[in-house]
Design an enzyme around this catalytic site. Structure first.
Site, PDB file in Angstrom:
ATOM      1  N   LYS A 187      -6.277  -3.529 -13.874  1.00  0.00           N
ATOM      2  CA  LYS A 187      -5.798  -2.206 -14.253  1.00  0.00           C
ATOM      3  C   LYS A 187      -6.686  -1.490 -15.268  1.00  0.00           C
ATOM      4  O   LYS A 187      -6.662  -0.255 -15.359  1.00  0.00           O
ATOM      5  CB  LYS A 187      -4.372  -2.322 -14.820  1.00  0.00           C
ATOM      6  CG  LYS A 187      -3.312  -2.681 -13.786  1.00  0.00           C
ATOM      7  CD  LYS A 187      -2.965  -1.489 -12.911  1.00  0.00           C
ATOM      8  CE  LYS A 187      -1.707  -1.756 -12.068  1.00  0.00           C
ATOM      9  NZ  LYS A 187      -1.363  -0.576 -11.248  1.00  0.00           N
ATOM     10  N   SER A 218      -5.316 -10.642  -8.894  1.00  0.00           N
ATOM     11  CA  SER A 218      -5.361  -9.343  -9.566  1.00  0.00           C
ATOM     12  C   SER A 218      -4.940  -9.344 -11.019  1.00  0.00           C
ATOM     13  O   SER A 218      -5.251  -8.395 -11.749  1.00  0.00           O
ATOM     14  CB  SER A 218      -4.538  -8.321  -8.778  1.00  0.00           C
ATOM     15  OG  SER A 218      -3.234  -8.791  -8.560  1.00  0.00           O
TER      16      SER A 218
END
Lengths: 330, 330
Positions: A56, A313
């Site tokens: 992110k 992720s």
């Protein structure tokens, strides 16, 4: 409603230039035990090792680094289940602006602490009774802060795509071409950004979105050829990062065009993938971050004799939950 | 007694050629939270991501790949607290010979299971009442197997040095020079092999050996300018990989000449380093593998304004112990 403007590969390349020297070029690692387990060659993109512990940071930095001086003075507000929160806080700190994050009250403590460690301010809300979008918009209006949404943003999505650009370049330097790659999705910014990179750099590579079984809005939307939400009132998932109700306005035009398909895993399969990562990969992966790996291990992604790219992720998981998972109690 | 023949940098280079395509070129990663914590730039060599979960595969593969066909037919025997065991088993499996490993009965289950997963046979012994060297030699004599010791071997030590060769090359490609590097030591094969690489490629870099506080035989030996053992009957340490009684015959001539100094950490400091790695690095590191990181975090290695290389040497830790550590109960 006008068609939202989605980024292109040129925007991903532009983001990569902006991120140079700020984001980690995360390693693409290979593990013999994993290759043997699935009968193919698997290359893991370790976004767990990214600044703030998830991909992110890429999108947040790409967006916030474009703030004007006036916007920097007014600060940034974001709503997030936790990884975007930390990515925004870390990016804001580096760029020299302040961040206020609206986070669900039941998100992992490690994510709340992470935002604070990066100098961010936290406002908790109830995931089941309040709208984070409304709270975020209200604070933005009150403070004059710039709202940076977790996926429905041109520069955020382009920034996430840099993970895919790196994957394609790293594979090339190894002399291999991915037959398929897969990344987890909530709103779909990461997997869509990755798809943009592969369309340009490795068009034969199939891109699959990985979702928790009960939060399969991309799967349903791809089947319906239109954007639909997952079934109402799904059972809670411990994939706290992957609970968006439907693909985004900015992400869907890309994802509907470029994704080859959708795969999914149950929470039990995700826990098994986290244990595999602990035992064999020696990587700490959070539930949502392990979803694509879970889809590989549960057979949803065919790896037999193929070269597969899997994005891990994020790695922001509370020690209590992690201990339960590695003990096999999840 | 004749002076043992120790490897040189040329032997490390030769090992690197042999390991190409078999060992993982492990990533050298950087973490902003760690840099901030110590006030310098830290690059972590992640041997946790090596085949078999520790650097030990390097030395084992370098040695066993040199077996004659006759030696391959007779197999390999090794004694090891667990990481060399798995390295030998994994190398033997790849090279096509069988491995029998003599392991202490109190070593982590994950290490016993690892040996078996790589097709090795396990013989347990009592660390406190039996001699692993004698048992290993006896089995070697009975079976005609070739004994591959964990550190006191020319090719094993040269193989471990390839981790240092990679570190020096990776730093160069980043445009930086290490002011200092540190690696954990039991018998000293890893840190000595690394020192050989840095002497040749980056002679200004200081190399420090990291040891558990009660198993500080390198520290005592460097001070005494002769090889001495640690104090008798030290308290047990959970750094199961780092409990050799004294520097090795093959390692000491190199280590006494090239090591700048020794640093140490208590078990509590090692546990803190493991928690840091879980929380901020998202890496699973075993106690012994976290010893150099612990020496950085406890201030024994001065990082202020400097570029420091730290080897995370292994990640083979049982889930039960790991859960205790991340919960803060160690």
């Amino acid at each position: 409603m006008t068609t939202p403007i989605s980024p292109t590969f040129a925007d991903v390349q532009d983001a990569a230039v902006r991120l140079r020297g700020h984001a980690v070029v995360t390693p693409l690692i290979e593990n013999a035990a994993l290759n043997e387990r699935v009968g193919g060659r698997v290359l893991l993109k370790c976004e767990t090792l990214q600044v703030s512990g998830s991909f992110k940071f890429r999108g947040a930095y790409n967006r916030i680094s474009r703030f004007s001086d006036d916007e920097k003075a007014r600060g940034v507000v974001a709503y997030s289940s936790g990884n975007h929160a930390q990515g925004v806080a870390a990016a804001a700190q580096r760029i020299g602006t302040r961040a206020l994050i609206v986070m669900p009250h039941d998100c992992p403590q490690v994510k709340v602490d992470g935002v604070k460690a990066f100098g961010g301010e936290v406002r908790l809300y109830d995931r089941w009774t309040e709208s984070r979008e409304e709270i975020g918009a209200q604070i933005a209006a009150e403070r004059g802060s710039v709202l940076v949404p977790p996926f429905d943003d041109f520069h955020v999505m382009a920034g996430q795509g840099t993970a895919g650009l790196e994957m394609a370049e790293q594979a090339k330097s190894l002399g291999v071409t991915f037959d398929a790659v897969s990344a987890p999705a909530s709103g779909g910014g990461l997997v869509g950004g990755i798809a943009l990179a592969f369309e340009a750099l490795s068009p034969a590579t199939e891109v699959y979105v990985a979702e928790p079984a009960a939060y399969n809005d991309h799967a349903l939307s791809l089947t319906a050829h239109e954007r639909v939400g997952h079934a109402p009132n799904p059972p809670p998932s411990f994939c706290d990062a992957l609970m968006a109700p439907r693909p985004g306005d900015v992400t869907w035009p890309v994802n509907s065009r470029l994704l080859k398909g959708a795969v999914s895993a149950t929470d039990a399969e995700v826990a098994e993938a986290m244990r595999f990562a602990f035992r064999w990969l020696k990587l700490v992966v959070e539930p949502g971050g392990a979803c694509a790996l879970a889809c590989l291990l549960n057979g949803s992604i065919d790896a037999q004799g193929r070269v597969i790219g899997i994005v891990l992720s994020g790695g922001n998981v509370d020690p209590g939950l992690y201990a339960e998972v590695i003990a096999g109690r999840r």
